[in-house]
Each structure stands twice: as structure tokens, then as C-alpha cells.
Motif scaffolding. Structure first.
Motif, PDB file in Angstrom:
ATOM      1  N   MET A   1       0.848  -1.177   0.000  1.00 23.43           N
ATOM      2  CA  MET A   1       0.000   0.000   0.000  1.00 23.43           C
ATOM      3  C   MET A   1       0.889   1.235   0.000  1.00 23.43           C
ATOM      4  N   SER A   2       0.477   2.220  -0.726  1.00 24.66           N
ATOM      5  CA  SER A   2       1.236   3.453  -0.820  1.00 24.66           C
ATOM      6  C   SER A   2       0.330   4.632  -0.493  1.00 24.66           C
ATOM      7  N   THR A   3       0.456   5.136   0.702  1.00 23.63           N
ATOM      8  CA  THR A   3      -0.269   6.345   1.080  1.00 23.63           C
ATOM      9  C   THR A   3       0.782   7.425   1.269  1.00 23.63           C
ATOM     10  N   ASP A   4       0.806   8.392   0.365  1.00 20.36           N
ATOM     11  CA  ASP A   4       1.836   9.413   0.402  1.00 20.36           C
ATOM     12  C   ASP A   4       1.278  10.728   0.924  1.00 20.36           C
ATOM     13  N   PRO A   5       1.831  11.240   2.034  1.00 16.04           N
ATOM     14  CA  PRO A   5       1.368  12.540   2.517  1.00 16.04           C
ATOM     15  C   PRO A   5       1.879  13.650   1.611  1.00 16.04           C
ATOM     16  N   ALA A   6       1.067  14.629   1.397  1.00 13.65           N
ATOM     17  CA  ALA A   6       1.463  15.808   0.622  1.00 13.65           C
ATOM     18  C   ALA A   6       1.524  16.988   1.570  1.00 13.65           C
ATOM     19  N   THR A   7       2.076  18.063   1.120  1.00 13.30           N
ATOM     20  CA  THR A   7       2.251  19.222   1.993  1.00 13.30           C
ATOM     21  C   THR A   7       0.939  19.915   2.303  1.00 13.30           C
ATOM     22  N   ASN A   8      -0.119  19.658   1.560  1.00  9.10           N
ATOM     23  CA  ASN A   8      -1.382  20.360   1.767  1.00  9.10           C
ATOM     24  C   ASN A   8      -2.398  19.549   2.569  1.00  9.10           C
ATOM     25  N   GLY A   9      -1.969  18.558   3.316  1.00 13.51           N
ATOM     26  CA  GLY A   9      -2.891  17.775   4.122  1.00 13.51           C
ATOM     27  C   GLY A   9      -3.674  16.745   3.333  1.00 13.51           C
ATOM     28  N   THR A  10      -3.163  16.383   2.171  1.00 18.48           N
ATOM     29  CA  THR A  10      -3.821  15.385   1.329  1.00 18.48           C
ATOM     30  C   THR A  10      -2.946  14.151   1.232  1.00 18.48           C
ATOM     31  N   GLN A  11      -3.576  13.003   1.385  1.00 21.23           N
ATOM     32  CA  GLN A  11      -2.888  11.740   1.197  1.00 21.23           C
ATOM     33  C   GLN A  11      -3.537  11.026   0.025  1.00 21.23           C
ATOM     34  N   GLU A  12      -2.753  10.281  -0.738  1.00 24.56           N
ATOM     35  CA  GLU A  12      -3.275   9.567  -1.891  1.00 24.56           C
ATOM     36  C   GLU A  12      -3.053   8.078  -1.729  1.00 24.56           C
ATOM     37  N   GLU A  31      -8.591   5.424   8.815  1.00 28.49           N
ATOM     38  CA  GLU A  31      -8.388   5.469  10.260  1.00 28.49           C
ATOM     39  C   GLU A  31      -7.174   6.307  10.638  1.00 28.49           C
ATOM     40  N   ARG A  32      -6.195   6.414   9.737  1.00 25.57           N
ATOM     41  CA  ARG A  32      -5.011   7.239   9.987  1.00 25.57           C
ATOM     42  C   ARG A  32      -5.232   8.701   9.597  1.00 25.57           C
ATOM     43  N   LEU A  33      -6.349   8.994   8.981  1.00 29.07           N
ATOM     44  CA  LEU A  33      -6.631  10.337   8.470  1.00 29.07           C
ATOM     45  C   LEU A  33      -6.976  11.292   9.612  1.00 29.07           C
ATOM     46  N   ASP A  34      -6.247  12.397   9.706  1.00 29.17           N
ATOM     47  CA  ASP A  34      -6.558  13.419  10.698  1.00 29.17           C
ATOM     48  C   ASP A  34      -7.837  14.150  10.298  1.00 29.17           C
ATOM     49  N   GLU A  35      -8.431  14.851  11.242  1.00 30.40           N
ATOM     50  CA  GLU A  35      -9.697  15.564  11.008  1.00 30.40           C
ATOM     51  C   GLU A  35      -9.624  16.553   9.859  1.00 30.40           C
ATOM     52  N   ASN A  36      -8.470  17.174   9.664  1.00 26.02           N
ATOM     53  CA  ASN A  36      -8.348  18.211   8.638  1.00 26.02           C
ATOM     54  C   ASN A  36      -7.663  17.717   7.362  1.00 26.02           C
ATOM     55  N   GLU A  37      -7.468  16.429   7.231  1.00 23.15           N
ATOM     56  CA  GLU A  37      -6.819  15.862   6.052  1.00 23.15           C
ATOM     57  C   GLU A  37      -7.837  15.284   5.077  1.00 23.15           C
ATOM     58  N   THR A  38      -7.381  15.092   3.849  1.00 19.38           N
ATOM     59  CA  THR A  38      -8.184  14.486   2.790  1.00 19.38           C
ATOM     60  C   THR A  38      -7.453  13.259   2.268  1.00 19.38           C
ATOM     61  N   LEU A  39      -8.187  12.197   2.055  1.00 16.32           N
ATOM     62  CA  LEU A  39      -7.652  11.010   1.396  1.00 16.32           C
ATOM     63  C   LEU A  39      -8.186  10.996  -0.023  1.00 16.32           C
ATOM     64  N   VAL A  40      -7.281  10.939  -0.994  1.00 14.56           N
ATOM     65  CA  VAL A  40      -7.684  10.804  -2.389  1.00 14.56           C
ATOM     66  C   VAL A  40      -7.474   9.350  -2.779  1.00 14.56           C
ATOM     67  N   LEU A  41      -8.572   8.682  -3.033  1.00 11.84           N
ATOM     68  CA  LEU A  41      -8.563   7.284  -3.432  1.00 11.84           C
ATOM     69  C   LEU A  41      -8.556   7.231  -4.948  1.00 11.84           C
ATOM     70  N   VAL A  42      -7.593   6.534  -5.527  1.00 13.57           N
ATOM     71  CA  VAL A  42      -7.495   6.391  -6.974  1.00 13.57           C
ATOM     72  C   VAL A  42      -7.837   4.950  -7.320  1.00 13.57           C
ATOM     73  N   ASN A  43      -8.792   4.791  -8.239  1.00 13.49           N
ATOM     74  CA  ASN A  43      -9.274   3.461  -8.591  1.00 13.49           C
ATOM     75  C   ASN A  43      -9.488   3.383 -10.096  1.00 13.49           C
ATOM     76  N   SER A  44      -9.599   2.178 -10.617  1.00  8.57           N
ATOM     77  CA  SER A  44      -9.821   1.986 -12.053  1.00  8.57           C
ATOM     78  C   SER A  44     -11.303   1.982 -12.414  1.00  8.57           C
ATOM     79  N   PHE A  45     -12.169   2.029 -11.395  1.00 16.15           N
ATOM     80  CA  PHE A  45     -13.612   2.081 -11.620  1.00 16.15           C
ATOM     81  C   PHE A  45     -14.236   2.896 -10.494  1.00 16.15           C
ATOM     82  N   GLU A  46     -15.460   3.337 -10.700  1.00 15.88           N
ATOM     83  CA  GLU A  46     -16.130   4.091  -9.642  1.00 15.88           C
ATOM     84  C   GLU A  46     -16.478   3.142  -8.500  1.00 15.88           C
TER      85      GLU A  46
END
Length: 78
Positions: A1-12, A31-46
Motif C-alpha cells: 500500500m502506498s499512502t503518500d502525505p502531501a504538503t497540503n494535508g492530502t494523502q493519496e 483510520e489514519r486520516l486526521d480531522e483536517n486531512e483528505t484522502l484521495v482514493l485512486v481506482n480503475s472504476f467508480e
């Protein structure tokens, strides 16, 4: 799994790189996401089945169909 933190509070999390069912990886990233962070999930389908789970767990989301084989779901705490 690759969850990369970015400088703007976004993880992918690109689940296209996960071998097998990615549900547990998605939940772990949330579960690791802080209250002010965003997780961007990338998938091959909706990932429609995930939407109900997100709502039940107190998240809101926005989905973008970026390319033919790329859906991006931005997930934050409600």
C-alpha cells in the motif's frame, strides 16, 4: 500500500497497485486520516459500494472521473 502525505494535508491511495481486495487498505488509510486531512482514493472504476460505508463512518466524498481507467475520490471527515 502506498499512502503518500502531501504538503497540503492530502494523502493519496492508489488501489490499482494493490494485489487483491483493497477494502482493508482503504479503511486503514481512513483510520489514519486526521480531522483536517483528505484522502484521495485512486481506482480503475467508480467505487460505488464504498460510498455507503463512507457515509456510515462519518465521511463525505467527491468523485471525479479523471480518465477512462481512473476515478479519484476525495474523502474527508464530515
Amino acid at each position: 500500500m502506498s499512502t503518500d502525505p502531501a504538503t497540503n494535508g492530502t494523502q493519496e491511495l492508489d488501489v490499482r497497485t494493490i494485489d487483491g481486495e483493497p477494502f482493508s487498505d482503504i479503511i486503514a488509510a481512513l483510520e489514519r486520516l486526521d480531522e483536517n486531512e483528505t484522502l484521495v482514493l485512486v481506482n480503475s472504476f467508480e467505487p460505488e459500494p464504498l460510498y455507503n460505508v463512507l457515509e456510515q463512518r462519518g465521511y463525505i466524498y467527491e468523485t471525479i472521473h479523471a480518465e477512462d481507467d481512473e476515478w479519484r475520490v476525495s474523502i474527508t471527515h464530515a
